[in-house]
Design a protein around this motif. Structure first.
Motif, PDB file in Angstrom:
ATOM      1  N   MET A  62     -55.097   0.343  29.718  1.00  0.00           N
ATOM      2  CA  MET A  62     -55.531  -0.164  31.018  1.00  0.00           C
ATOM      3  C   MET A  62     -55.902  -1.650  31.020  1.00  0.00           C
ATOM      4  O   MET A  62     -55.548  -2.381  31.925  1.00  0.00           O
ATOM      5  CB  MET A  62     -56.755   0.644  31.409  1.00  0.00           C
ATOM      6  N   TYR A  63     -56.644  -2.072  29.998  1.00  0.00           N
ATOM      7  CA  TYR A  63     -57.164  -3.448  30.019  1.00  0.00           C
ATOM      8  C   TYR A  63     -56.415  -4.384  29.072  1.00  0.00           C
ATOM      9  O   TYR A  63     -56.861  -5.503  28.840  1.00  0.00           O
ATOM     10  CB  TYR A  63     -58.675  -3.449  29.725  1.00  0.00           C
ATOM     11  N   THR A  64     -55.269  -3.938  28.548  1.00  0.00           N
ATOM     12  CA  THR A  64     -54.503  -4.821  27.665  1.00  0.00           C
ATOM     13  C   THR A  64     -54.081  -6.120  28.352  1.00  0.00           C
ATOM     14  O   THR A  64     -54.224  -7.195  27.752  1.00  0.00           O
ATOM     15  CB  THR A  64     -53.279  -4.082  27.078  1.00  0.00           C
ATOM     16  N   PRO A  65     -53.616  -6.083  29.597  1.00  0.00           N
ATOM     17  CA  PRO A  65     -53.283  -7.366  30.249  1.00  0.00           C
ATOM     18  C   PRO A  65     -54.494  -8.299  30.368  1.00  0.00           C
ATOM     19  O   PRO A  65     -54.353  -9.523  30.271  1.00  0.00           O
ATOM     20  CB  PRO A  65     -52.797  -6.951  31.645  1.00  0.00           C
ATOM     21  N   PHE A  66     -55.671  -7.719  30.539  1.00  0.00           N
ATOM     22  CA  PHE A  66     -56.900  -8.524  30.624  1.00  0.00           C
ATOM     23  C   PHE A  66     -57.171  -9.193  29.280  1.00  0.00           C
ATOM     24  O   PHE A  66     -57.491 -10.378  29.206  1.00  0.00           O
ATOM     25  CB  PHE A  66     -58.089  -7.633  30.995  1.00  0.00           C
ATOM     26  N   LEU A  67     -57.052  -8.404  28.229  1.00  0.00           N
ATOM     27  CA  LEU A  67     -57.278  -8.909  26.879  1.00  0.00           C
ATOM     28  C   LEU A  67     -56.303 -10.043  26.563  1.00  0.00           C
ATOM     29  O   LEU A  67     -56.682 -11.085  26.033  1.00  0.00           O
ATOM     30  CB  LEU A  67     -57.069  -7.740  25.902  1.00  0.00           C
ATOM     31  N   GLU A  68     -55.051  -9.826  26.913  1.00  0.00           N
ATOM     32  CA  GLU A  68     -54.036 -10.843  26.621  1.00  0.00           C
ATOM     33  C   GLU A  68     -54.287 -12.116  27.433  1.00  0.00           C
ATOM     34  O   GLU A  68     -54.125 -13.230  26.917  1.00  0.00           O
ATOM     35  CB  GLU A  68     -52.633 -10.284  26.903  1.00  0.00           C
ATOM     36  N   HIS A  69     -54.697 -11.945  28.672  1.00  0.00           N
ATOM     37  CA  HIS A  69     -54.998 -13.124  29.485  1.00  0.00           C
ATOM     38  C   HIS A  69     -56.187 -13.895  28.913  1.00  0.00           C
ATOM     39  O   HIS A  69     -56.165 -15.124  28.813  1.00  0.00           O
ATOM     40  CB  HIS A  69     -55.263 -12.729  30.938  1.00  0.00           C
ATOM     41  N   LEU A  70     -57.211 -13.158  28.545  1.00  0.00           N
ATOM     42  CA  LEU A  70     -58.405 -13.793  27.973  1.00  0.00           C
ATOM     43  C   LEU A  70     -58.027 -14.600  26.737  1.00  0.00           C
ATOM     44  O   LEU A  70     -58.416 -15.769  26.593  1.00  0.00           O
ATOM     45  CB  LEU A  70     -59.439 -12.702  27.620  1.00  0.00           C
ATOM     46  N   GLU A  71     -57.239 -14.007  25.846  1.00  0.00           N
ATOM     47  CA  GLU A  71     -56.829 -14.721  24.631  1.00  0.00           C
ATOM     48  C   GLU A  71     -56.002 -15.950  24.964  1.00  0.00           C
ATOM     49  O   GLU A  71     -56.202 -17.018  24.385  1.00  0.00           O
ATOM     50  CB  GLU A  71     -56.020 -13.792  23.725  1.00  0.00           C
TER      51      GLU A  71
ATOM     52  N   ASP B 155     -60.292   2.162  22.861  1.00  0.00           N
ATOM     53  CA  ASP B 155     -59.137   2.894  23.371  1.00  0.00           C
ATOM     54  C   ASP B 155     -59.248   4.338  22.919  1.00  0.00           C
ATOM     55  O   ASP B 155     -59.017   4.649  21.752  1.00  0.00           O
ATOM     56  CB  ASP B 155     -57.847   2.244  22.842  1.00  0.00           C
ATOM     57  N   ALA B 156     -59.637   5.175  23.831  1.00  0.00           N
ATOM     58  CA  ALA B 156     -59.681   6.613  23.540  1.00  0.00           C
ATOM     59  C   ALA B 156     -58.697   7.317  24.463  1.00  0.00           C
ATOM     60  O   ALA B 156     -58.984   8.378  25.019  1.00  0.00           O
ATOM     61  CB  ALA B 156     -61.095   7.157  23.707  1.00  0.00           C
TER      62      ALA B 156
ATOM     63  N   GLN C 260     -61.151   3.884  28.330  1.00  0.00           N
ATOM     64  CA  GLN C 260     -60.564   2.566  28.113  1.00  0.00           C
ATOM     65  C   GLN C 260     -61.662   1.584  28.477  1.00  0.00           C
ATOM     66  O   GLN C 260     -62.168   1.598  29.604  1.00  0.00           O
ATOM     67  CB  GLN C 260     -59.382   2.351  29.066  1.00  0.00           C
ATOM     68  N   ILE C 261     -62.047   0.751  27.513  1.00  0.00           N
ATOM     69  CA  ILE C 261     -63.171  -0.151  27.768  1.00  0.00           C
ATOM     70  C   ILE C 261     -62.864  -1.546  27.224  1.00  0.00           C
ATOM     71  O   ILE C 261     -62.399  -1.685  26.090  1.00  0.00           O
ATOM     72  CB  ILE C 261     -64.470   0.366  27.099  1.00  0.00           C
TER      73      ILE C 261
ATOM     74  N   PHE D  47     -65.830  -3.697  31.525  1.00  0.00           N
ATOM     75  CA  PHE D  47     -64.883  -2.912  32.329  1.00  0.00           C
ATOM     76  C   PHE D  47     -64.709  -1.560  31.652  1.00  0.00           C
ATOM     77  O   PHE D  47     -64.284  -1.491  30.492  1.00  0.00           O
ATOM     78  CB  PHE D  47     -63.514  -3.598  32.398  1.00  0.00           C
ATOM     79  N   LEU D  48     -65.041  -0.507  32.361  1.00  0.00           N
ATOM     80  CA  LEU D  48     -65.007   0.823  31.750  1.00  0.00           C
ATOM     81  C   LEU D  48     -64.220   1.791  32.609  1.00  0.00           C
ATOM     82  O   LEU D  48     -64.479   1.907  33.809  1.00  0.00           O
ATOM     83  CB  LEU D  48     -66.434   1.376  31.616  1.00  0.00           C
ATOM     84  N   SER D  49     -63.277   2.483  31.978  1.00  0.00           N
ATOM     85  CA  SER D  49     -62.544   3.519  32.693  1.00  0.00           C
ATOM     86  C   SER D  49     -62.642   4.821  31.928  1.00  0.00           C
ATOM     87  O   SER D  49     -62.352   4.873  30.726  1.00  0.00           O
ATOM     88  CB  SER D  49     -61.078   3.123  32.824  1.00  0.00           C
TER      89      SER D  49
END
Ligand code: BLA
Length: 249
Positions: free
Chosen positions: A8-17, A68-69, A74-75, A95-97
């Motif tokens: 879920m938050y992989t695009p966020f992680l990639e953007h942050l990096e 990632d569970a 997804q957090i 961010f927590l899902s």
């Protein structure tokens, strides 16, 4: 197989990096042994927790963690601590899902001080952005934290659906990050040692407060065990907090 939810938050992680690397010359900041990565098979689905930590002259600690569970959770959690010669707020992201049902979004410029001059300087500029995301600002009640300490009135705080996470939350995330880095670029470093010391102390107080209030320790313990979770909290997430036992000595 529900692949899309799993990251879920992989695009966020990639953007942050990507933006971090664009703006700063990052150096690895060491993560204590055993805390950067862990896998659990305790839950219904395997859970992994992975963390990254960097520093650069302007930012003394940039940390982010992904849990990632699979479908269960997804957090993405992150805090950016400026160097002590910048009195800027910390950038906080949580961010927590949980499954498909619960998506909790928190993002803020976390003020170190609450006086009017400080808020006017560092929080008022957030208003225009905040006003663009009324759907992500739901005036939810905080149970673990005090909304008047280390939070601003322009935080994003919402319970929403997975589609909104992909669209609106991602837009808001990019906008808040951009404004934060613009403010940092415009900031004048402090030169007065007394003021620098005040920032140092305020950041320590944030860690202390957060270590004591963080509602995540139950979740960490359930996946990764009590001892590991205590270490993660005190040696990595909020390393400047003094454990209560030590403080009482
Ligand atoms: C809530 N944050 C939570 C909860 C969990 C975490 C499990 C409770 C969710 C629920 O109500 O079911 C998870 N906290 C984490 C994780 C980490 C962590 C995984 O520190 C570390 C890896 N929390 C932050 C930051 C902010 C923040 C930086 O760590 C600021 C943006 C805010 N988290 C925040 C708030 C809540 C929350 C405001 C709601 C808690 C409340 O109701 O008081």
């Amino acid at each position: 197989m529900k692949k899309p939810l799993e990251t879920m938050y992989t695009p966020f992680l990639e953007h942050l990096e990507a933006v971090l690397h664009q703006h700063f010359s990052l150096q690895q900041r060491p993560i204590p042994a055993g805390l950067a990565h862990r896998v659990s098979d305790r839950g219904r689905s395997p859970a992994t927790i992975q963390s990254w930590c960097y520093q650069c002259p302007e930012l003394r600690k940039i940390r982010y963690t992904y849990i990632d569970a699979g479908e269960a959770s997804q957090i993405l959690n992150s805090v950016i601590y400026p160097s002590h010669h910048y009195d800027l707020p910390l950038l906080g992201v949580d961010f927590l899902s949980f499954g498909k049902v619960k998506n909790l979004i928190v993002m803020d410029f976390q003020p170190l001080f609450q006086d009017a001059a400080y808020l006017d300087k560092y929080i008022t500029p957030l208003k225009a952005l905040h006003d663009q995301y009324p759907d992500l600002s739901q005036n939810l009640e905080m149970k673990s934290y005090d909304a008047n300490q280390y939070f601003s009135k322009y935080l994003l705080f919402a319970k929403t659906d997975a589609e909104t996470v992909k669209t609106r939350v991602f837009e808001a995330f990019k906008d808040y990050l951009q404004l934060y880095f613009e403010m940092l670029e415009a900031a004048q470093p402090l030169t007065d040692p007394a003021e620098i010391e005040q920032v140092n102390q305020a950041q320590k107080d944030y860690d202390q407060y957060s270590a004591e209030r963080d509602p995540a320790s139950g979740l960490f313990s359930s996946y990764f065990g009590h001892d590991w979770s205590e270490r993660f909290l005190h040696e990595f997430l909020f390393e400047d907090a003094v454990p209560l036992v030590a403080a009482a000595r």
